[in-house]
Write an enzyme that holds these catalytic residues in place. Structure first.
Site, PDB file in Angstrom:
ATOM      1  N   LYS A  61       0.852  -1.199   0.000  1.00 20.34           N
ATOM      2  CA  LYS A  61       0.000   0.000   0.000  1.00 20.34           C
ATOM      3  C   LYS A  61       0.881   1.240   0.000  1.00 20.34           C
ATOM      4  CE  LYS A  61      -3.970   1.945   2.553  1.00 20.34           C
ATOM      5  NZ  LYS A  61      -4.856   1.757   3.711  1.00 20.34           N
TER       6      LYS A  61
ATOM      7  N   SER B 125      -9.689   1.724   2.813  1.00 21.16           N
ATOM      8  CA  SER B 125      -8.847   2.487   1.926  1.00 21.16           C
ATOM      9  C   SER B 125      -7.788   1.643   1.207  1.00 21.16           C
ATOM     10  CB  SER B 125      -8.152   3.594   2.718  1.00 21.16           C
ATOM     11  OG  SER B 125      -7.331   3.027   3.720  1.00 21.16           O
TER      12      SER B 125
ATOM     13  N   SER C 178      -9.888  -0.750   6.984  1.00 25.67           N
ATOM     14  CA  SER C 178      -9.416  -0.582   5.608  1.00 25.67           C
ATOM     15  C   SER C 178      -8.798  -1.796   4.942  1.00 25.67           C
ATOM     16  CB  SER C 178      -8.404   0.561   5.553  1.00 25.67           C
ATOM     17  OG  SER C 178      -9.082   1.767   5.493  1.00 25.67           O
TER      18      SER C 178
HETATM   19  N1  GLN Z   1     -13.004   4.187   6.524  1.00 27.10           N
HETATM   20  C1  GLN Z   1     -12.303   4.505   7.738  1.00 27.10           C
HETATM   21  C2  GLN Z   1     -11.813   5.933   7.704  1.00 27.10           C
HETATM   22  O1  GLN Z   1     -12.019   6.592   6.724  1.00 27.10           O
HETATM   23  C3  GLN Z   1     -11.185   3.535   7.968  1.00 27.10           C
HETATM   24  C4  GLN Z   1      -9.961   3.858   7.206  1.00 27.10           C
HETATM   25  C5  GLN Z   1      -8.795   2.965   7.502  1.00 27.10           C
HETATM   26  O2  GLN Z   1      -8.921   1.928   8.156  1.00 27.10           O
HETATM   27  N2  GLN Z   1      -7.632   3.416   7.073  1.00 27.10           N
HETATM   28  O3  GLN Z   1     -11.247   6.413   8.641  1.00 27.10           O
END
Ligand code: GLN
Length: 534
Positions: free
Chosen positions: A81, A161, A185
């Protein structure tokens, strides 16, 4: 032209002996073809050069010939990532702010994988700085979920994400991918793309070289097609790291590890057939859950009962406060972490940002996307003196209550709460408690990207409702692809990856077993009926 593998009988034999379905060169060549064919998915922000990948694969193949493979991961293709630092590829966090940023070092997790011979194929696309659930907040364009037809491949969200990591694995562009999971995410994209997505207990994997979003929640996660691959990476990365002060040190690992071994020994010895006790949290059965997801959850529990597990309804009463608490805490930490992107310490400096004139503001206004700016503002507000008591402090209290909820339902005490003095035998444990919790990862299957674009902010945030509680409590959780479209989450007590994986592996067999597959198919049919009214 991509080179093809010149095979000989001896090579095939050795490759087979080493457990490969195909040799590293074949595997790399296939992945490169898939990368070229699937450019439209936008899974990568930056790719490794083809000749580098192939020469690494050739070296691994030569090691295989000499029976000198370094590890089961030697020659395997890994995507990283883009918020995890790599020395040979930019680390942009899918942000214009870091578009040219080149790390001078590898993150510890990357270094460990490379040491074992894993080949980094590229950096995967994501929501900017990890903030989002559909990988649409990226200057590289939205990621889409690989489909069976070209049109389908552009239509659906890969989740976020770590959507690029999931899309890359699902489309065969790599074997395994690293993501990060702050509030879901890794698990959400895995659920949408039919993959295994694992978030370890907080503090188990080093975050050295991982760009911080919300430090108290951030974990590195692993995505692959099969649990074996995820576990192989987990074993390589699961070590203390002096460079990361939040990475749990050896003493605690040993103490908690012993406690967990003891616990599972007692479980096997004292319960009929060593059966697992599975908790089903009532509060997770939210109104917004698609009917098909609910059926799939039911089918999963029925399947586990057939494996001899005992299904126990549990209550985690503070669940409904977890999401609002997360969306106060995560932006608050983010607003502090992202302060370093000012065009001086880090970040692409804006041309209007000159000494003697306005500093910072033009750089930060131009460098961050809308969602990141929104979170910085939210976080700065909740940390301001006027709002601190009402928001940040309250959210911290809720977090503690959510943690306590989990501790009250698990049979095993939380290893981090133990003082280190009390012996395991003297420590109270909940004889009526459960070993793991099983619930869906997502409310429904992957939405269409056009529908994601129409969603309000709150609708987007609400999609994390089932993943956020385990993040707040720092618990290990894995999303297993019991159906092609929705994953089931197995959540364990802190540090109990062992118990979590045992149940997860049962679920991995669900689609293969006759009964499980039939149950999953019925639930999937229901899922289609509810979700796809096009
Ligand atoms: N969707 C969540 C956020 O926007 C989780 C994101 C993540 O785990 N990086 O914070």
């Amino acid at each position: 032209m991509l080179p093809t593998l010149r095979r000989c009988a001896a090579a095939s034999k050795i490759i087979k002996h080493c457990g490969w379905k195909e040799g590293p060169i074949d595997a790399a060549t296939n992945a490169l073809v898939n990368i070229r064919l699937n450019e439209h998915l936008n899974a990568f922000t930056n790719l490794q050069k083809e000749e580098v990948i192939l020469s690494e694969a050739k070296k691994a193949q030569e090691r295989a010939f000499k029976r000198e493979l370094k590890h089961a991961l030697d020659g395997r293709l890994i995507a990283i990532k883009d918020n995890i630092a790599t020395i040979d590829l930019p680390t942009t966090c899918a942000s214009y702010m870091l578009k040219d940023y080149q790390s001078p070092f590898d993150a510890t997790v990357v270094e460990r994988l490379r040491d074992k011979g894993a080949i980094v194929v590229g950096k995967t696309n994501m929501d900017e700085f990890g903030m989002g659930s559909h990988s649409t907040f990226s200057p590289f364009g939205p990621v889409s979920k690989p489909g069976t037809t070209p049109l389908e491949s552009l239509a659906y969200s890969a989740g976020g994400s770590s959507g690029g990591s999931a899309a890359a694995v699902a489309a065969g562009m790599c074997d395994i991918a690293l993501g990060t999971d702050t509030g879901g995410s890794v698990r959400l994209p895995a659920s949408y793309c039919g993959l295994v997505g694992f978030k370890p207990s907080y503090g188990m994997l080093s975050r050295w070289g991982v760009v911080a979003y919300a430090n108290s929640l951030d974990t590195v996660g692993i995505i692959a097609n099969h649990s074996n691959d995820v576990k192989a990476v987990w074993k390589v990365l699961n070590f203390p790291d002096k460079l990361d002060p939040t990475c749990v040190e050896t003493g605690t690992r040993m103490r908690v590890g012993r406690m967990i071994e003891d616990f599972h020994r007692v479980r096997r010895d004292t319960r009929k057939d060593g059966r697992f006790r599975i908790g089903v949290p009532m509060e997770y059965n939210v109104e917004e859950m698609a009917e098909g997801t609910r059926k799939l959850w039911d089918a999963t529990l029925e399947y586990l009962a057939q494996w001899g597990c005992e299904i126990v309804p549990i209550s985690l009463p503070h669940t409904r406060h977890a999401l609002p608490a997360y969306y106060i805490l995560a932006p608050a930490e983010a607003s502090s972490n992202l302060a370093r992107y000012d065009g001086i310490r880090y970040g692409t400096r804006h041309e209007q940002d000159r000494d003697g004139e306005t500093l910072f503001a033009p750089t930060r206004a131009a460098g961050f996307g809308d969602e990141v700016r929104r979170r910085i503002l939210l976080g700065t507000y909740s940390l301001s003196s006027e709002a601190m008591g009402n928001y940040f402090v309250q959210a911290q209290k809720v977090r503690r209550l959510v943690q306590k909820d989990f501790d009250s339902v698990f049979a095993m005490p939380n290893g981090l709460d133990c003082d280190g003095e009390t012996k395991w035998e003297d420590r109270p444990w909940n004889s009526k408690g459960v070993d793991v919790i099983v619930c869906p990862t997502a409310l429904g299957e992957s939405p269409k990207l056009e529908d994601v674009n129409k969603m309000s902010q709150t609708e987007r945030y609400a999609g994390d409702v089932l993943t956020v509680p385990a993040s707040l409590a720092g618990l290990p959780a894995v999303s297993m692809p019991v159906s092609k479209k929705v994953g089931m989450q197995v959540i364990g007590q802190w540090g109990d990856e062992k118990g979590m994986w045992e149940v997860a592996v049962m679920l991995e067999k669900m689609r293969k077993g006759e009964v499980g597959a039939q149950l999953a198919d019925e639930a999937e049919a229901a899922l289609n009926g509810v979700e796809r009214v096009d």
